[in-house]
Design an enzyme around this catalytic site. Structure first.
Site, PDB file in Angstrom:
ATOM      1  CG  ASN A   1       6.232  -3.604  -3.245  1.00 43.76           C
ATOM      2  OD1 ASN A   1       7.329  -3.066  -3.380  1.00 43.76           O
ATOM      3  ND2 ASN A   1       5.103  -2.921  -3.284  1.00 43.76           N
TER       4      ASN A   1
ATOM      5  CB  CYS B   1       4.030  -8.162   0.819  1.00 44.72           C
ATOM      6  SG  CYS B   1       2.363  -7.471   0.890  1.00 44.72           S
TER       7      CYS B   1
ATOM      8  CD  GLU C   1       6.294  -6.853   4.615  1.00 40.78           C
ATOM      9  OE1 GLU C   1       5.957  -6.950   3.414  1.00 40.78           O
ATOM     10  OE2 GLU C   1       5.954  -5.898   5.335  1.00 40.78           O
TER      11      GLU C   1
ATOM     12  CB  CYS D   1       3.614  -8.838   5.829  1.00 42.35           C
ATOM     13  SG  CYS D   1       3.501  -9.040   4.043  1.00 42.35           S
TER      14      CYS D   1
HETATM   15  N1  THU Z   1       2.968  -3.977   0.539  1.00 43.98           N
HETATM   16  C1  THU Z   1       4.096  -4.607   0.981  1.00 43.98           C
HETATM   17  O1  THU Z   1       4.979  -4.948   0.184  1.00 43.98           O
HETATM   18  N2  THU Z   1       4.216  -4.866   2.304  1.00 43.98           N
HETATM   19  C2  THU Z   1       3.327  -4.451   3.248  1.00 43.98           C
HETATM   20  O2  THU Z   1       3.479  -4.801   4.421  1.00 43.98           O
HETATM   21  C3  THU Z   1       2.234  -3.548   2.873  1.00 43.98           C
HETATM   22  C4  THU Z   1       1.897  -3.561   1.426  1.00 43.98           C
HETATM   23  C5  THU Z   1       2.812  -3.733  -0.901  1.00 43.98           C
HETATM   24  C6  THU Z   1       1.807  -4.593  -1.592  1.00 43.98           C
HETATM   25  C7  THU Z   1       1.518  -3.783  -2.844  1.00 43.98           C
HETATM   26  O3  THU Z   1       2.490  -4.112  -3.826  1.00 43.98           O
HETATM   27  C8  THU Z   1       1.730  -2.357  -2.401  1.00 43.98           C
HETATM   28  O4  THU Z   1       2.414  -2.408  -1.156  1.00 43.98           O
HETATM   29  C9  THU Z   1       0.455  -1.563  -2.212  1.00 43.98           C
HETATM   30  O5  THU Z   1      -0.424  -2.241  -1.370  1.00 43.98           O
END
Ligand code: THU
Length: 130
Positions: A45, A56, A58, A92
């Site tokens: 992320n 995110c 993903e 995602c």
């Molecule tokens: N986050 C992800 O990168 N992928 C996910 O599937 C869940 C959430 C990240 C987004 C943000 O940077 C942090 O987790 C907190 O929500």
């Protein structure tokens, strides 16, 4: 695909998780997937001062998939900052749905599940007639 090396995929997710840019949430995430031609693609992320713009893990993963020549995902795992298995957020799941194989598997705290178990009756490219 049978012999998926889940531990190695988890290791790739834990490794890329350490590259996360998370000054706002302090919640690093790493994602890794095996492609149908045997590549491993990863993402972490990347947040932004304009919070809603943050990406995110993903997002980075599907971007790497496209950049590397495309293909489809056969196995996916995602981890938090402790390296524990994390479920992909709803948005995602939709991102991954676009690039799944029919029998894509997902690593979850409840075991390895078919992707369709975490996004049932999904909306996808077929609805647009492609
Ligand atoms: N986050 C992800 O990168 N992928 C996910 O599937 C869940 C959430 C990240 C987004 C943000 O940077 C942090 O987790 C907190 O929500």
């Amino acid at each position: 695909m049978e012999n998926i090396e889940w531990e190695s995929l988890r290791g790739a997710a834990r490794s890329v998780m350490q590259q996360a840019y998370v000054p706002y949430s302090n919640y690093p995430v790493g994602a890794a997937a095996l492609t149908d031609d045997g590549r491993i693609v990863t993402g972490c992320n990347v947040e932004n001062a304009s919070y809603g713009v943050g990406l995110c893990a993903e997002c980075g993963l599907v971007s790497e998939l496209a950049r590397g020549g495309g293909g489809r995902l056969v196995a996916f795992t995602c981890c938090d900052g402790l390296g524990e298995i994390l479920m992909p957020c709803g948005r995602c799941r939709q991102l991954l749905n676009e690039f799944k194989t029919e029998d894509m598997l997902v690593d979850t705290p409840k075991g390895i599940l078919p992707f369709d178990a975490i996004l049932p009756q999904s909306f996808g490219p077929a609805h647009l007639g492609r």
